[in-house]
Design a protein around this motif. Structure first.
Motif, PDB file in Angstrom:
ATOM      1  N   ALA A 198       0.845  -1.189   0.000  1.00  0.00           N
ATOM      2  CA  ALA A 198       0.000   0.000   0.000  1.00  0.00           C
ATOM      3  C   ALA A 198       0.877   1.235   0.000  1.00  0.00           C
ATOM      4  CB  ALA A 198      -0.929   0.004   1.218  1.00  0.00           C
ATOM      5  N   GLN A 199       0.346   2.297  -0.571  1.00  0.00           N
ATOM      6  CA  GLN A 199       1.077   3.562  -0.585  1.00  0.00           C
ATOM      7  C   GLN A 199       0.188   4.707  -0.132  1.00  0.00           C
ATOM      8  OE1 GLN A 199       3.168   4.726  -4.238  1.00  0.00           O
ATOM      9  NE2 GLN A 199       4.599   5.846  -2.923  1.00  0.00           N
ATOM     10  N   PHE A 200       0.787   5.626   0.583  1.00  0.00           N
ATOM     11  CA  PHE A 200       0.155   6.862   1.066  1.00  0.00           C
ATOM     12  C   PHE A 200       0.494   7.926   0.030  1.00  0.00           C
ATOM     13  CE2 PHE A 200      -0.343   9.306   5.343  1.00  0.00           C
ATOM     14  CZ  PHE A 200      -1.021  10.340   4.728  1.00  0.00           C
ATOM     15  N   GLY A 201      -0.507   8.461  -0.657  1.00  0.00           N
ATOM     16  CA  GLY A 201      -0.250   9.425  -1.718  1.00  0.00           C
ATOM     17  C   GLY A 201       0.423  10.692  -1.229  1.00  0.00           C
ATOM     18  N   ILE A 202       1.208  11.286  -2.100  1.00  0.00           N
ATOM     19  CA  ILE A 202       1.973  12.482  -1.733  1.00  0.00           C
ATOM     20  C   ILE A 202       1.066  13.643  -1.374  1.00  0.00           C
ATOM     21  CG2 ILE A 202       3.511  14.247  -2.685  1.00  0.00           C
ATOM     22  CD1 ILE A 202       5.112  12.125  -3.957  1.00  0.00           C
ATOM     23  N   THR A 203      -0.087  13.718  -2.000  1.00  0.00           N
ATOM     24  CA  THR A 203      -1.023  14.801  -1.683  1.00  0.00           C
ATOM     25  C   THR A 203      -1.744  14.568  -0.371  1.00  0.00           C
ATOM     26  OG1 THR A 203      -2.878  13.736  -2.808  1.00  0.00           O
ATOM     27  CG2 THR A 203      -1.453  15.174  -4.140  1.00  0.00           C
ATOM     28  N   ARG A 204      -1.595  13.381   0.221  1.00  0.00           N
ATOM     29  CA  ARG A 204      -2.269  12.942   1.450  1.00  0.00           C
ATOM     30  C   ARG A 204      -3.777  12.816   1.255  1.00  0.00           C
ATOM     31  NH1 ARG A 204      -0.116  17.164   5.615  1.00  0.00           N
ATOM     32  NH2 ARG A 204      -1.326  15.976   7.128  1.00  0.00           N
ATOM     33  N   LYS A 205      -4.196  12.757  -0.010  1.00  0.00           N
ATOM     34  CA  LYS A 205      -5.618  12.625  -0.288  1.00  0.00           C
ATOM     35  C   LYS A 205      -5.935  11.312  -1.000  1.00  0.00           C
ATOM     36  CE  LYS A 205      -6.815  17.517  -0.680  1.00  0.00           C
ATOM     37  NZ  LYS A 205      -7.456  18.510  -1.552  1.00  0.00           N
TER      38      LYS A 205
END
Lengths: 112, 110
Positions: free
Chosen positions: B63-70
């Motif tokens: 899983a990845q946490f998007g750079i925009t945090r959205k």
């Protein structure tokens, strides 16, 4: 170590009756949450206890719902009087802050 | 209020295939979580993400946490029958109160 346990696992009651759901969090977890999933919809937050204090009860649907956590251990969620739209699965979760919440197996409530 | 959208709503795949699902939000979260729910059980935490850009694996799950945090995605490699269930993304801004997405229902055909 025991996980989050909920009782009963299923409850079928008539409209207008009272039901009390119980949650025993993981020992030592100060944070306790109640969530609800109504059929076909997403899991929604109801309220959050930190120890025995209500930190956030913004998700409670109305004043027919009453949650308590006496002594900061187990919690109860009472629905009185129950309505048809209260049917769903009620989940309890507990956590140590910032480490992710662990959920119980849920109580399936059916109001007929 | 804060809302999460998950896609796809449901997936039917052959055993052995890879799976990808994602989650978007209208607002920023500090933590992204992925849960799996089996029938009759409560959601089980699969992966927790705490930093924008973070990529985390748990066995066949990534899983990845998007750079925009959205946004966030979850990949499952080489699916097996026991991967069947509903996968929920969830975002958190404070404590561990989470906002859940509507879920992605995964079916694996042997």
């Amino acid at each position: 170590e025991a996980g989050v346990t909920q009782f009963p696992s299923h409850s079928v009651i008539e409209k207008g009756q009272t039901v009390t759901l119980r949650c025993d969090p993981i020992s030592g977890h100060d944070n306790l949450y109640w969530y609800r999933r109504v059929m076909g919809k997403e899991i929604k937050f109801l309220l959050h206890f930190v120890k025995e204090s209500k930190q956030d009860e913004s998700g409670m649907p109305n004043n027919r719902f009453l949650a308590e956590r006496t002594g900061g251990t187990y919690s109860t969620l009472k629905v009185q009087p129950a309505e048809l739209e209260d049917s769903g699965v009620y989940f309890c979760a507990s956590s140590l802050r910032g480490l992710g919440a662990f959920f119980g197996q849920g109580t399936r409530l059916t109001v007929v | 209020g804060q809302q999460l959208n998950q896609s796809p709503q449901s997936m039917f795949i052959q055993e052995g295939e890879d799976v990808s699902m994602n989650c978007t939000s209208s607002s920023i979260f500090n933590t992204w979580l992925w849960y799996k729910q089996d029938p009759g059980e409560g959601p089980v935490l699969l992966i927790a993400l705490y930093k924008a850009g973070e990529l985390t694996s748990n066995g066949r799950l990534t899983a990845q946490f998007g750079i925009t945090r959205k946004d966030s995605f979850l990949n499952i490699s080489a699916s097996i029958p026991s991967d069947v269930g509903i996968y929920f993304c969830a975002g958190s801004t404070s404590y561990d109160k989470v906002i859940f997405g509507p879920g992605t229902s995964l079916s694996v055909i042997p």
